[in-house]
Every structure is written in structure tokens, then in C-alpha cells.
Design a protein around this motif. Sequence first.
Motif, PDB file in Angstrom:
ATOM      1  N   TYR A   1      -4.389   1.165   2.535  1.00 56.08           N
ATOM      2  CA  TYR A   1      -3.013   1.275   1.034  1.00 56.08           C
ATOM      3  C   TYR A   1      -3.185   1.373  -0.079  1.00 56.08           C
TER       4      TYR A   1
ATOM      5  N   TYR B   1      -3.310 -10.160   1.609  1.00 51.30           N
ATOM      6  CA  TYR B   1      -2.141 -10.087   2.588  1.00 51.30           C
ATOM      7  C   TYR B   1      -2.607 -10.041   3.327  1.00 51.30           C
TER       8      TYR B   1
ATOM      9  N   GLU C   1      -2.096 -11.027   8.761  1.00 51.18           N
ATOM     10  CA  GLU C   1      -0.433 -10.883   9.358  1.00 51.18           C
ATOM     11  C   GLU C   1      -1.452 -11.930  10.509  1.00 51.18           C
TER      12      GLU C   1
ATOM     13  N   SER D   1       6.979 -15.370   3.761  1.00 49.75           N
ATOM     14  CA  SER D   1       6.783 -13.894   4.599  1.00 49.75           C
ATOM     15  C   SER D   1       7.281 -12.979   3.872  1.00 49.75           C
TER      16      SER D   1
ATOM     17  N   ASP E   1       9.218  -8.973   5.158  1.00 51.64           N
ATOM     18  CA  ASP E   1       9.901  -7.889   6.024  1.00 51.64           C
ATOM     19  C   ASP E   1       9.094  -7.266   6.553  1.00 51.64           C
ATOM     20  N   LYS E   2       8.233  -6.394   6.536  1.00 49.21           N
ATOM     21  CA  LYS E   2       7.478  -5.025   6.967  1.00 49.21           C
ATOM     22  C   LYS E   2       5.589  -5.830   6.561  1.00 49.21           C
ATOM     23  N   PRO E   3       4.931  -5.276   7.529  1.00 52.53           N
ATOM     24  CA  PRO E   3       3.652  -4.560   6.727  1.00 52.53           C
ATOM     25  C   PRO E   3       3.025  -3.167   6.328  1.00 52.53           C
ATOM     26  N   LEU E   4       2.373  -3.834   5.441  1.00 58.78           N
ATOM     27  CA  LEU E   4       1.365  -3.066   4.563  1.00 58.78           C
ATOM     28  C   LEU E   4       0.268  -2.474   4.638  1.00 58.78           C
TER      29      LEU E   4
ATOM     30  N   ASN F   1      -2.473   0.148   7.073  1.00 54.46           N
ATOM     31  CA  ASN F   1      -2.232   0.187   8.663  1.00 54.46           C
ATOM     32  C   ASN F   1      -3.587  -0.498   9.053  1.00 54.46           C
TER      33      ASN F   1
ATOM     34  N   TYR G   1      -0.805  -3.723  15.275  1.00 56.53           N
ATOM     35  CA  TYR G   1       0.890  -3.591  15.712  1.00 56.53           C
ATOM     36  C   TYR G   1       0.901  -4.982  16.680  1.00 56.53           C
TER      37      TYR G   1
ATOM     38  N   THR H   1       3.279  -9.290  14.164  1.00 58.30           N
ATOM     39  CA  THR H   1       5.023  -9.307  13.572  1.00 58.30           C
ATOM     40  C   THR H   1       5.229 -10.370  12.709  1.00 58.30           C
TER      41      THR H   1
ATOM     42  N   TRP I   1       4.354 -11.291   8.679  1.00 62.44           N
ATOM     43  CA  TRP I   1       3.135 -10.751   7.661  1.00 62.44           C
ATOM     44  C   TRP I   1       4.206 -11.686   6.116  1.00 62.44           C
TER      45      TRP I   1
END
Length: 163
Positions: free
Chosen positions: A79, A121, A123, A142, A144-147, A149, A153, A156, A158
Amino acid sequence: MCKDTIVIREIEAKDNPKIAKAIRNVLIEMGVPKVGTAYEDSALDCMTETYDAPKKAYFVVEDGDAIIGGAGISPLDNYEGNICELQKMYFMPQARGKGLGSEMMEKCLDFAKQAGFSQCYLETLPYMDDARKLYRKVGFKSIDKPLGNTGHYSCTVWMLKDL
């Protein structure tokens, strides 16, 4: 176990096998997939070495000779930006419900601020209700999507917090 005997401190080399075992035991207890989660991270077996770098720290919860939990801060993998990740925060059953999660969050987030990060951040998994409750309590929201990598995976949920 008495709360007076519990210490939260930075990890030492002697803690590596104990924290690896504690984390894997908690993940198994919670029914977490062994792939796509922290369970398969090679770092679990060498946590002291993994966190021995600038802007990284890992803290353990020690009760006598036992390591009963831990959590760390590290720059967010893959990131571009000034965001850290709260990593590998897990507590054995005997460490839960004693306020140690809040203490650990304070220690980790203080470190993140001192290291100069602007956001943190994390997960997690949708069924880790108590963990999500704690994260919300300290200000994580919360997203909407991961930051980045992280390779996790299977996680789900974040969350992000301004520091």
C-alpha cells in the motif's frame, strides 16, 4: 490467573514459539480457515524478527511464564500511503473479558501514532463479534473493500481508524 500478574510488553525472542502456538490455538478455536488467514503466515514462527524493524512493534500479554495473547502494528503491506495495520491480535480464552483487549488497543494505537501513521487498518472475520465490538469501541469504522494486499483473502471484514 490474577490481573495483577499480567503484563503487556514488547515481544522477545523467547516468546516466538509461545505466541505462535497461542495464535494458532485461537484460530482453530474460532474455526478460522487455515488458508488466506494469519494461520498460514510464515511470520508466526519468527515474530520477534518480523517486528524488529522501523515502524513495527509486536506486544504480548504475559501471565507468569505463559503468553496468552498479543497484537502488533506494521506498515500496511502493498500500500502506498501512511497507513499501518493492526496485526495478529488474538487472546487465549483465559485472557478474555478482563479489559486486556482495550489495554492492548491503546498500546498499539499509541505506538502507531508515535510512529507517525495517519490511519490504522485491520482485517477480521464476520463472526468475530467480540473483536469487532472492541474495534468499533475504539473508533474503527467498516469500509467496503480491502486496502493493500495482506494475503488474507479469507478475511472479509475491513476496518479503518483515523489516528
